[in-house]
Design a protein around this motif. Structure first.
Motif, mmCIF file in Angstrom:
data_model
loop_
_atom_site.group_PDB
_atom_site.id
_atom_site.type_symbol
_atom_site.label_atom_id
_atom_site.label_comp_id
_atom_site.label_asym_id
_atom_site.label_seq_id
_atom_site.Cartn_x
_atom_site.Cartn_y
_atom_site.Cartn_z
ATOM 1 N N SER A 115 33.098 47.062 50.718
ATOM 2 C CA SER A 115 32.441 45.827 51.160
ATOM 3 C C SER A 115 33.067 45.271 52.436
ATOM 4 O O SER A 115 32.438 44.484 53.141
ATOM 5 N N LYS A 116 34.301 45.677 52.714
ATOM 6 C CA LYS A 116 34.971 45.206 53.928
ATOM 7 C C LYS A 116 34.761 46.146 55.113
ATOM 8 O O LYS A 116 35.132 45.825 56.233
ATOM 9 N N THR A 117 34.157 47.314 54.866
ATOM 10 C CA THR A 117 33.965 48.293 55.945
ATOM 11 C C THR A 117 32.633 48.106 56.672
ATOM 12 O O THR A 117 32.399 48.737 57.695
ATOM 13 N N TYR A 173 31.303 48.932 65.440
ATOM 14 C CA TYR A 173 32.289 48.368 64.529
ATOM 15 C C TYR A 173 33.344 47.583 65.304
ATOM 16 O O TYR A 173 33.632 47.866 66.458
ATOM 17 N N MET A 174 33.884 46.559 64.631
ATOM 18 C CA MET A 174 34.772 45.604 65.275
ATOM 19 C C MET A 174 35.881 45.180 64.315
ATOM 20 O O MET A 174 35.770 45.383 63.097
ATOM 21 N N THR A 204 35.169 46.556 60.581
ATOM 22 C CA THR A 204 33.886 46.497 59.899
ATOM 23 C C THR A 204 32.721 46.843 60.826
ATOM 24 O O THR A 204 32.714 46.469 62.000
ATOM 25 N N SER A 205 31.751 47.566 60.294
ATOM 26 C CA SER A 205 30.534 47.887 61.039
ATOM 27 C C SER A 205 29.620 46.673 60.975
ATOM 28 O O SER A 205 29.262 46.215 59.887
ATOM 29 N N VAL A 206 29.233 46.158 62.132
ATOM 30 C CA VAL A 206 28.373 44.974 62.170
ATOM 31 C C VAL A 206 26.913 45.317 62.458
ATOM 32 O O VAL A 206 26.011 44.540 62.141
ATOM 33 N N VAL A 207 26.683 46.484 63.061
ATOM 34 C CA VAL A 207 25.322 46.990 63.271
ATOM 35 C C VAL A 207 25.344 48.489 63.014
ATOM 36 O O VAL A 207 26.100 49.222 63.663
ATOM 37 N N GLN A 208 24.550 48.946 62.053
ATOM 38 C CA GLN A 208 24.495 50.362 61.719
ATOM 39 C C GLN A 208 23.285 50.987 62.403
ATOM 40 O O GLN A 208 22.142 50.670 62.062
ATOM 41 N N PHE A 209 23.510 51.845 63.381
ATOM 42 C CA PHE A 209 22.409 52.437 64.141
ATOM 43 C C PHE A 209 21.646 53.497 63.343
ATOM 44 O O PHE A 209 20.435 53.633 63.497
ATOM 45 N N ALA A 210 22.385 54.279 62.545
ATOM 46 C CA ALA A 210 21.775 55.460 61.931
ATOM 47 C C ALA A 210 22.292 55.694 60.522
ATOM 48 O O ALA A 210 23.426 55.361 60.195
ATOM 49 N N ASP A 211 21.454 56.311 59.687
ATOM 50 C CA ASP A 211 21.821 56.639 58.311
ATOM 51 C C ASP A 211 22.259 58.093 58.174
ATOM 52 O O ASP A 211 22.624 58.532 57.083
ATOM 53 N N THR A 241 35.868 53.226 59.908
ATOM 54 C CA THR A 241 36.225 51.960 59.269
ATOM 55 C C THR A 241 36.928 52.201 57.931
ATOM 56 O O THR A 241 37.830 51.461 57.548
ATOM 57 N N ILE A 242 36.498 53.248 57.222
ATOM 58 C CA ILE A 242 37.118 53.602 55.948
ATOM 59 C C ILE A 242 38.502 54.197 56.192
ATOM 60 O O ILE A 242 39.493 53.814 55.557
#
Length: 341
Positions: free
Chosen positions: A328-330, A231-232, A107-114, A96-97
């Motif tokens: 903030s947009k990613t 991401y979408m 943009t990532s809408v659901v982050q599965f992992a850190d 996304t970056i």
């Protein structure tokens, strides 16, 4: 008859007009349409929540018709999103970056992992003991420009090397990666489970660096490195907020389900072919990697900043543009924060 035909024509035109003005239809996917999601290697454990959600019936429970497709590389998967052939990608957040510097809002809408969920692995008999030993070596990555490529460069630099000191080789994943280790095509490489589990269990490989845990990621990368995500396209998200919320509901519920079940229970829910004839080994692969999943789908702000820091050093597209990237947009937590407990 003429009156009937006239009324029929008016009704048809009105219906067509409604279809033509629907925001969902104009964007290519109405409420009842199929949402296509490309996964950067659907059998990789790092992306397990996507297929597991389907297996658990999570998408259907939300009234969604989701079709999961697969490409072996995240770098390839992002291309079909940009072309509009799919509505989402399950892949590494760092894309996304990278894409924002190309003028694309993803943009990532659901982050599965850190954490990346990756391991750096070497042949069992290798004399390599740290990235400092990468000098003069062939280092396997999924593909050029992939997340594994950037992370490999970062590790080598931390080891005191420059890009001229080693060669990166496209090694893919699964059997192609195993073959590359086996026949000397690479001296070390970055991969995920179940590939890592197969190499270790067969005695062909050993893990040099383990980024499947927070402690391992912090040691190797100096901090969190949010990776697996859905991401979408930003415009699609804005015009399909109801569908995105339902996707977030389904995926976050799966992340919570993972936290409450054993590796064996999780592995048993996955398609039999993912185990490749060895269910016990597949359960081991799941066990070794499930700690990477965060359980809430939320992005950690410091993790996003660390990803930008890494990319600003090694991504040709991000170098020199760090201050121009709007993090903030990613990613967004607007949907995952609303998932009912």
């Amino acid at each position: 008859m003429r009156r009937f035909l006239a009324l029929t024509t008016v009704a048809a035109l009105a219906l067509a007009g409604c279809r033509g003005t629907s925001p969902d239809d104009a964007a290519g996917a109405g409420a009842g349409d199929t949402i296509k999601i490309m996964v950067g290697g659907i059998d990789k454990v790092i992306y397990l929540p996507a297929k597991l959600t389907e297996q658990l019936g999570g998408f259907k429970a939300e009234g969604l018709d989701v079709q999961l497709l697969t490409e072996p590389s995240g770098a390839t998967a992002e291309n079909v999103l940009i072309s509009g052939d799919v509505q989402g990608v399950v892949g590494f957040y760092d894309h996304t970056i990278d894409l924002q510097t190309k003028g694309k809002c993803i943009t990532s809408v659901v982050q599965f992992a850190d954490v990346p969920g990756e391991v750096e692995i070497v042949p069992a008999t290798s004399t390599i003991t740290s990235p400092a030993d990468f000098k003069g070596r062939k280092l396997g990555v999924t593909s050029s420009g992939s997340s594994t490529d950037f992370l490999t460069q970062y590790l080598a630099t931390k080891g005191g090397l420059t890009s001229a000191d080693y060669t990166t080789v496209k090694a893919g994943a699964g059997q192609t990666f195993i073959a590359a280790i086996d026949n000397g095509g690479i001296d070390a490489g970055m991969t995920t489970d179940p590939t890592a589990a197969k190499l270790v269990s067969s005695g062909k490989g050993r893990i040099l660096l383990d980024m499947r845990t927070e402690a391992g990621a912090r040691q190797a990368l100096g901090g969190l490195y949010p990776a697996s995500s859905l991401y979408m396209d930003c415009a699609w998200v804005d015009s399909h907020q109801a569908q995105v919320q339902k996707l977030a509901n389904a995926l976050v519920k799966t992340l919570r389900w993972i936290k409450g079940h054993s590796a064996e229970e999780i592995a048993a829910k996955m398609p039999a072919e993912f185990a490749a004839g060895d269910p016990a080994l597949y359960a081991t692969a799941v066990h070794d990697s499930i700690g990477m999943f965060n359980g809430d789908g939320l992005m950690k702000e410091d993790g996003a900043r660390n990803v930008l820091e890494v990319l600003s050093q090694f991504s040709p597209n991000v170098k020199g543009k760090k201050d121009q990237v709007d993090l903030s947009k990613t990613y967004t937590t607007a949907f995952t924060s609303k998932v009912a407990g």
